[in-house]
Design an enzyme around this catalytic site. Structure first.
Site, PDB file in Angstrom:
ATOM      1  N   PRO A 245     136.817  35.016 -31.968  1.00 60.54           N
ATOM      2  CA  PRO A 245     137.380  36.368 -31.930  1.00 60.54           C
ATOM      3  C   PRO A 245     136.254  37.390 -32.122  1.00 60.54           C
ATOM      4  O   PRO A 245     135.923  37.766 -33.243  1.00 60.54           O
ATOM      5  CB  PRO A 245     138.360  36.375 -33.117  1.00 60.54           C
ATOM      6  CG  PRO A 245     137.780  35.374 -34.071  1.00 60.54           C
ATOM      7  CD  PRO A 245     137.059  34.342 -33.254  1.00 60.54           C
ATOM      8  N   ASP A 418     131.033  37.383 -34.299  1.00 56.41           N
ATOM      9  CA  ASP A 418     132.225  36.587 -34.584  1.00 56.41           C
ATOM     10  C   ASP A 418     132.901  37.189 -35.818  1.00 56.41           C
ATOM     11  O   ASP A 418     132.341  37.151 -36.915  1.00 56.41           O
ATOM     12  CB  ASP A 418     131.813  35.133 -34.824  1.00 56.41           C
ATOM     13  CG  ASP A 418     133.002  34.196 -35.004  1.00 56.41           C
ATOM     14  OD1 ASP A 418     134.105  34.680 -35.293  1.00 56.41           O
ATOM     15  OD2 ASP A 418     132.812  32.973 -34.866  1.00 56.41           O
ATOM     16  N   HIS A 419     134.096  37.730 -35.620  1.00 55.33           N
ATOM     17  CA  HIS A 419     134.765  38.418 -36.737  1.00 55.33           C
ATOM     18  C   HIS A 419     135.199  37.456 -37.827  1.00 55.33           C
ATOM     19  O   HIS A 419     135.624  37.892 -38.918  1.00 55.33           O
ATOM     20  CB  HIS A 419     135.986  39.186 -36.214  1.00 55.33           C
ATOM     21  CG  HIS A 419     136.069  40.590 -36.736  1.00 55.33           C
ATOM     22  ND1 HIS A 419     135.887  40.905 -38.063  1.00 55.33           N
ATOM     23  CD2 HIS A 419     136.286  41.779 -36.107  1.00 55.33           C
ATOM     24  CE1 HIS A 419     136.023  42.196 -38.237  1.00 55.33           C
ATOM     25  NE2 HIS A 419     136.257  42.772 -37.066  1.00 55.33           N
ATOM     26  N   ARG A 420     135.133  36.155 -37.595  1.00 55.05           N
ATOM     27  CA  ARG A 420     135.486  35.196 -38.643  1.00 55.05           C
ATOM     28  C   ARG A 420     134.411  35.120 -39.718  1.00 55.05           C
ATOM     29  O   ARG A 420     134.709  34.785 -40.873  1.00 55.05           O
ATOM     30  CB  ARG A 420     135.696  33.806 -38.039  1.00 55.05           C
ATOM     31  CG  ARG A 420     136.850  33.711 -37.059  1.00 55.05           C
ATOM     32  CD  ARG A 420     136.891  32.349 -36.393  1.00 55.05           C
ATOM     33  NE  ARG A 420     135.678  32.083 -35.629  1.00 55.05           N
ATOM     34  CZ  ARG A 420     135.445  30.962 -34.950  1.00 55.05           C
ATOM     35  NH1 ARG A 420     136.350  29.987 -34.963  1.00 55.05           N
ATOM     36  NH2 ARG A 420     134.318  30.807 -34.270  1.00 55.05           N
ATOM     37  N   CYS A 422     132.233  37.607 -40.695  1.00 59.52           N
ATOM     38  CA  CYS A 422     132.005  38.833 -41.453  1.00 59.52           C
ATOM     39  C   CYS A 422     132.940  39.928 -40.961  1.00 59.52           C
ATOM     40  O   CYS A 422     133.591  39.800 -39.923  1.00 59.52           O
ATOM     41  CB  CYS A 422     130.543  39.297 -41.329  1.00 59.52           C
ATOM     42  SG  CYS A 422     130.111  39.900 -39.683  1.00 59.52           S
TER      43      CYS A 422
END
Length: 448
Positions: A245, A418-420, A422
């Site tokens: 994501p 990758d928003h997972r 940070c």
């Protein structure tokens, strides 16, 4: 007494499953030495010369130039004399397995995960100038015509069926599939579980309706196989989109001082420092402050893995397509060392001589798309990495400098992450630090 040895396409590393024959380096009848390269193949990652572990006379070649072969498929057969056979070599194409481990192919290591087993006989069809005793051909039951499989009661085997796995036999027996009616998709016609499942699916699905006329028109267009490097890139980008994501933030920066610093460095003599090397040095300093972006996500363990070293990938456009060579341990290199390594890897990439190890293991990617004359982009993260810094072209633009409107060297920087791993605050902090270093290179002196 010479024996005919079959050499199969080895596992070239990094999980590659097939390779395309680019150029044969030997012909039938040639005499080859142990570990002599016999064929040049192109994998999804690089051009590789494959050495043969046997010495003797080439009796057959399998595959034409441009043909794609799976790992484990036969490449060549070699007539080996008793004096030249390698210790622990595999059995000949017509002999039974001895149970000994095969001699590892030089440069690729041996695979201890699979036990030795008997080989099926493969007849040698090419003629050889030296006297060779070829293996006796084995009669194989003729394959049924390619038609929908008709379920039948399990029959008593009347000849050898190319099946190894007992699970495949049980699956076929439980569903009434006659294995003799199947064409195996594995090496040498081996019937795999997927073949049985495909036959069962064909029985359950109704016959497809006739294709509309529009499809026939579209089929007239040029079709380009999605394989090799293009296929690998497509698979990796698709996987990144499926799993990561991602989000992107960007900022414009005044690069006038950075360009002036580069000019001063190059004015004192010695190897030239590239702009890419300066940006790479800024990246490694930023990753030291924001290590969350030098990480990967372990989906199986549901963990974020922060990596201790920065293996910096950089995008390089070549005649074969886009490649991403990797600079190992970039955090320990200065701009001069980074410039030299970028130049070395770029030259190898353009010559098609990068090894698979040069294209894997990256932890962060620097993408200088400004060389294409564009200002900005939202790149796709290079799976399984967590972030990529994009750099646009550096051009003259009006800019407010020290309260006055002036013409300055301006560049757009973008960070896709990758928003997972940070949140936006960390990503914004990283990008702001990079921009600050571009605008005032002296900021880096605090971390040198």
């Amino acid at each position: 007494m010479p024996q005919v040895m079959e050499f199969k396409l080895p596992d070239l590393g990094e999980g590659l499953t097939e390779a395309e024959i680019v150029r044969w380096l030997v012909a039938v009848g040639d005499v080859v030495a142990i570990d002599q390269p016999v064929v040049e193949v192109e994998t999804a990652k690089a051009m590789v010369e494959v050495p043969c572990p046997y010495g003797g006379v080439v009796t057959a070649r399998f595959g034409e130039e441009g043909e794609e072969l799976p790992v484990g498929a036969p490449l060549i057969t070699v007539a080996v004399g008793a004096q030249s056979m390698p210790v622990g070599a595999e059995e000949s194409a017509g002999a039974e397995g001895s149970g000994e481990a095969p001699r590892p192919l030089i440069g690729y290591g041996s695979d201890h995960s699979r036990p030795a087993r008997r080989r099926r006989v493969r007849p040698v069809t090419a003629a050889v100038s030296a006297p060779v005793t070829p293996p006796a051909p084995v009669a194989v039951a003729p394959a049924a015509p390619a038609a929908p499989v008709v379920p039948a009661a399990p029959a008593v085997p009347g000849g050898p069926v190319p099946v190894i796995s007992p699970l495949v036999r049980k699956l076929a027996k439980d569903h009434g599939v006659d294995l003799r009616a199947l064409d195996g998709s594995g090496p040498e016609g081996l019937i795999l579980r997927a073949d049985v499942e495909a036959a069962l699916a064909a029985l359950r699905e109704p016959a497809p309706a006739p294709a509309p006329a529009a499809v026939a028109v579209a089929a007239q267009g040029e079709r380009i196989p999605l394989k090799g490097l293009r296929g690998a890139v497509a698979e990796k980008l698709s996987r990144s989109r499926r799993e990561i994501p991602d989000a992107t933030c960007w900022v414009d920066a005044d690069a006038t001082e950075l360009m002036a610093a580069r000019a001063a460095m190059n004015a004192v003599g010695g190897p030239k420092i590239s702009v890419l090397a300066l940006l790479a040095r800024i990246c490694t300093a930023a990753l030291a402050k924001y290590p969350e972006l030098n990480s990967t996500v372990d989906l199986a363990a549901k963990e974020i893995v922060r990596l201790p070293s920065v293996h910096l990938g950089f995008a390089a456009q070549t005649e074969r397509g886009l490649m991403v060579p990797v600079v190992r341990d970039a955090q320990g290199r200065n701009p001069e060392s980074l410039s030299a390594e970028f130049a070395r890897l770029t030259e190898l990439a353009r010559a098609g001589k990068l090894a698979p190890a040069d294209l894997t293991g990256g932890t962060f990617t620097l993408n200088n798309y400004g060389v294409f004359g564009v200002d900005g982009s939202t790149p796709i993260v290079n799976h399984p990495e967590a972030a990529m810094l994009g750099v646009g072209r550096i051009i003259d633009k009006p800019w407010v400098h020290e309260g006055q409107l002036a013409v300055r060297k301006v560049v757009q920087l973008s960070l896709t992450f990758d928003h997972r791993v940070c949140d936006g605050g960390t990503a914004g902090g990283f990008l702001r630090y990079v921009a600050d270093c571009v605008e005032s290179p002296a900021v880096l002196l605090r971390t040198l």
